[in-house]
Design an enzyme around this catalytic site. Structure first.
Site, PDB file in Angstrom:
ATOM      1  N   GLY A 235       0.826  -1.204   0.000  1.00  0.00           N
ATOM      2  CA  GLY A 235       0.000   0.000   0.000  1.00  0.00           C
ATOM      3  C   GLY A 235       0.859   1.251   0.000  1.00  0.00           C
ATOM      4  O   GLY A 235       1.093   1.865   1.044  1.00  0.00           O
TER       5      GLY A 235
ATOM      6  N   GLU B  93      13.249  -3.714  -4.376  1.00  0.00           N
ATOM      7  CA  GLU B  93      12.444  -3.798  -5.590  1.00  0.00           C
ATOM      8  C   GLU B  93      13.298  -3.464  -6.814  1.00  0.00           C
ATOM      9  O   GLU B  93      13.255  -4.145  -7.815  1.00  0.00           O
ATOM     10  CB  GLU B  93      11.256  -2.841  -5.497  1.00  0.00           C
ATOM     11  CG  GLU B  93      10.288  -2.996  -6.659  1.00  0.00           C
ATOM     12  CD  GLU B  93       9.016  -2.185  -6.479  1.00  0.00           C
ATOM     13  OE1 GLU B  93       9.093  -1.076  -5.948  1.00  0.00           O
ATOM     14  OE2 GLU B  93       7.957  -2.681  -6.873  1.00  0.00           O
TER      15      GLU B  93
ATOM     16  N   SER C 298      -1.303  -4.209  -6.469  1.00  0.00           N
ATOM     17  CA  SER C 298      -1.319  -5.547  -7.049  1.00  0.00           C
ATOM     18  C   SER C 298      -1.736  -6.556  -5.991  1.00  0.00           C
ATOM     19  O   SER C 298      -1.319  -6.467  -4.834  1.00  0.00           O
ATOM     20  CB  SER C 298       0.079  -5.925  -7.550  1.00  0.00           C
ATOM     21  OG  SER C 298       0.512  -4.997  -8.499  1.00  0.00           O
TER      22      SER C 298
ATOM     23  N   SER D  27       1.369   3.701  -3.368  1.00  0.00           N
ATOM     24  CA  SER D  27       0.905   4.792  -4.237  1.00  0.00           C
ATOM     25  C   SER D  27      -0.514   5.225  -3.899  1.00  0.00           C
ATOM     26  O   SER D  27      -1.327   4.434  -3.431  1.00  0.00           O
ATOM     27  CB  SER D  27       0.932   4.334  -5.699  1.00  0.00           C
ATOM     28  OG  SER D  27       2.241   4.055  -6.094  1.00  0.00           O
TER      29      SER D  27
END
Lengths: 393, 362
Positions: free
Chosen positions: A126, A246, A160, A128
């Site tokens: 959580g 990431e 996602s 953006s």
């Protein structure tokens, strides 16, 4: 340079090959694919043999081995060749777990890491918000302390797997008076808490497995204070650890995708001739192989730096940018070689590999944007890596 | 496992780079560009003292017997400084072939190579590309025919000449019946020449030299890729430095995203190529089965990214980058020339495909 070519590694490779000859997952294991028991059984088996969660301590549900670069490379090579997933490609293992290992309390590590690596708990990220994309630190979702809880209100987007996830690692604003980077905290939120609403967001690729995409709305959602990672106001720093993971982990498997592409070109024929026999297509395949090999060996170089505790400098900042574009370009060649049948989709007759390459093309494009757009990556490379003047912010 | 340069290799890199910065600044390169051959023998003697000339010569012949990765570090430094030298032919390709062939002649020449007193050129283009009816054949004991784009031959003492895939001849450049004509390319810092043989007597002819020739070409490809990558490195450094200093619209141009992104794109291509180079060079000594495919890949890949980096770096400089005075073109042209030596990108990729069974054998 020491590529550790000795008998110990040959034995390890044999062991991995024997394992792969005997075992395969019972079904697809990605989030949203097949049923969860196949995923958990497969990941648990991998951990038991040390092919997944290899360097995570046993106390936290891992295998507990020392980091070893060549073992990692051998496992990747053999699993790629066998076309078998070595673990779960999802945000829990790739982003939350490294973050907890670095910043979590002992209780948090013991509670969350094991089930996450076994695929029992799926996570969503959580970060953006509609008004906080490239400028993530301007996020507005708020959390206010009330007794032993935080009370969360706000909206997240581009989330996602939120529809399948049991948990969310969430960035919230807890210090409204502080400067924007200093007012953020990092919370672990159960997705079944009252007040959370998940609305699917259909993407360009349609609803295909792990590509599920959502908006998440938080209305007076109560989260226990013990689910705070690090201290209040440290969330930006903690999230940046995750973002670095990431950046370095996204699409690390370019070689696996290239091998799949080469297999396609061996089997796909036009006018009865394999596509591999077409010099034009073959040249493109070889050019992509050089790029995939570059990224493979670059990953070995980056991993060496990380094991030695050295900073790779600018060489580490370029990985996400290059890997995402490479994946997109590999999908593009796959689509081209399929010719007239390349655009088939949505389970159409004659569709190849269940539409994988069209989906991969669009998914790769999503990754070029997600996790910091290519343009943001270039700013970071130029400013942090090359010392060019910062953008005004 | 350790995928990194060793302490010794970092020291070697630092030493050679320091020496070249001191002894061969770009003003010196500018002087050498008008010479009959840009390869300066005095400089070569000094490089011999640093151990550069004998880096690939076995210790038994007074060399340092180091790996191709060590040679690649030197080649990258030479490219970065745009230094003209016979390193590619005399220190990498010829010693690779001679050490593989062995015998009294080869050993004697290896000793000479390591000392820097013997410079050896290589004429092997016709092994992979025959143009203008070139090719050298034996006529009795004498050599006849011509070889194009021979490397580092003008100022050399001896040349290794590929007669066919299985035979290599060694000929003195001052022997009767040998004519050498420099073929000037866009790149003034590298020596390429045409050799014409009209009944020249070779010093030695090595039969069964097919494997040695292959190894020689692969070593050359890796070293040439390293040289071009060194050119890329310099062009990126120069562009970034210029972007930090040049002002337009009252700002340094490096503060504009358009310019910033050009710099980021260059370095994003450069760094993974460097990782591939390390692996390809290491594989040459440690993983001989993989080595030929990697040698093709690394040279074709560096040729592709090199063209882009050369163009983008020049564009970051704007008009001044296009002038002779700015010197940037020395690197631009050295990258451009490398693309045409030891097999172009397309033919190298086709060879890489053939080597792994993905293309029909030629």
């Amino acid at each position: 340079m020491d590529l550790g070519i000795d008998a110990r590694y040959d034995a390890f490779r044999d062991e991995v090959r024997r394992f792969l000859a005997e075992h395969r997952p019972a079904g697809p294991i990605g989030p949203g694919e097949g049923d969860a028991s196949a995923r958990v059984a497969w990941l648990s088996l991998l951990i038991e043999h040390g092919y997944w969660a290899r360097t995570i301590p046993e106390a936290y549900g891992g295998y507990g081995a020392e980091p070893d670069l060549l073992e990692t490379v051998i496992m990747d090579e053999e699993f790629n060749t066998a076309g078998v997933p070595r673990g779960l490609s999802a945000q829990g293992p790739s982003m939350l777990v490294p973050t907890l290992l670095a910043h979590g309390t002992e209780a948090q590590k013991r509670h969350w890491i094991g089930p996450t690596m076994r695929g029992e708990i799926l996570w969503c990220q959580g970060y953006s918000e509609p008004g906080a994309g490239s400028d993530l630190a301007s996020l507005q979702t708020s959390a206010v302390e009330d007794g032993d809880d935080f009370v969360v209100n706000g909206q997240k987007i581009w989330t996602s797997t939120a529809d399948q996830a049991q948990m969310c690692f969430l960035l919230v604003r807890t210090e409204p008076g502080a400067k924007k980077h200093a007012g953020i905290s990092y919370l672990l939120v159960p997705m079944d808490t009252p007040g959370i609403e998940v609305r699917p967001l259909r993407t360009m690729s349609g609803d295909i497995g792990e590509n599920s995409f959502n908006q998440v709305f938080f209305s007076d959602v109560r989260v226990p204070r013990s689910n705070l990672v690090g201290q209040r106001g440290e969330g930006w720093k903690i999230a940046n650890t995750t973002l670095e993971h990431e950046r370095s982990s996204l699409n690390a498997n370019a070689e696996g995708t290239w091998l799949r592409l080469a297999r396609l070109m061996k089997s796909e024929t036009v006018n009865g001739v394999p596509l591999l026999a077409s010099p034009v297509h073959r040249d493109r395949l070889m050019r992509l192989q050089a790029r995939a090999l570059s990224m493979k060996h670059h990953a070995m170089r980056m991993l060496t730096c990380s094991l030695k505790g050295e900073s790779p400098g600018v060489a580490g900042l370029i990985v996400k940018l290059q890997n995402c574009q490479l994946n997109f370009d590999m999908a593009a060649l796959a689509l081209d070689v399929m010719g007239e049948l390349g655009a088939l989709y949505d389970h159409a007759k004659y569709e190849r590999e269940r539409g994988f390459w069209q989906a991969h093309s669009m998914f790769s494009l999503g990754l070029i944007i997600g996790g910091g757009t290519a343009q943001i990556q270039k700013n970071i490379i130029a400013e942090r890596g090359l010392g060019l003047p910062r953008e005004p912010r | 496992m350790d995928f990194a340069l060793s302490e010794d290799q970092l020291l070697l890199e630092q030493t050679v780079r320091g020496f070249l910065a001191d002894r061969v600044p770009i003003e010196r390169v500018r002087e050498l560009r008008d010479a009959a051959c840009p390869n300066d023998r005095t400089l070569w003697s000094e490089l011999a003292e640093l151990g550069v000339c004998g880096i690939r010569v076995p210790e038994a012949q007074d060399g340092s017997g180091l790996g191709l990765l060590d040679a690649a570090i030197v080649a990258q430094a030479l490219g970065r400084a745009a230094t003209p030298s016979p390193f590619l032919a005399s220190a990498v390709m010829a010693p690779t072939a001679l050490a593989a062939l062995g015998g009294a002649d080869a050993e004697r020449w290896l000793v000479g190579i390591a000392s820097g007193e013997l410079v050896v050129g290589v004429a092997a283009t016709e092994l992979f590309s025959v143009r203008e009816g070139a090719g050298v054949r034996r006529d009795g004991g004498a050599l006849r025919g011509k070889a194009l784009m021979a490397l580092d031959a003008c100022g050399a003492d001896l040349v290794l000449v590929a007669l066919d895939a299985g035979t290599l001849a060694a000929v003195r450049t001052d022997a009767d019946g040998v004519a050498i004509e420099r073929l000037r390319t866009v790149d003034a810092t590298r020596c390429t020449a045409e050799l014409v043989f009209d009944g020249a007597s070779p010093e030695a002819v090595f039969e069964g030299a097919g494997a040695a020739c292959s190894r020689m070409l692969d070593a050359g490809r890796v070293a040439l890729a390293a040289d071009a990558l060194g050119c890329c490195e310099s062009m990126i450094e120069q562009a970034v430095a210029y972007a930090k200093q040049r002002k337009q619209f009252d700002r340094v141009i490096g503060s504009f995203q358009a310019v910033k992104h050009m710099c980021a794109e260059m370095v994003a291509e450069f760094e993974p190529a460097r990782s591939l180079l390390w692996y390809a060079a290491h594989a040459f000594d440690a993983l001989p089965e993989e080595a030929p495919r990697l040698a093709c890949h690394v040279l074709s890949h560096v040729s592709e990214i090199g063209r882009e980096i050369a163009s983008v770096s020049t564009q970051v400089h704007g008009g001044i980058g296009w002038t002779d005075e700015q010197n940037l073109h020395f690197w631009f042209k050295r990258i451009a020339n490398a693309r045409h030596l030891l097999g172009g990108p397309e033919s190298l990729r086709e060879r890489a495909a053939t080597l792994q069974g993905l293309a029909p054998a030629a």
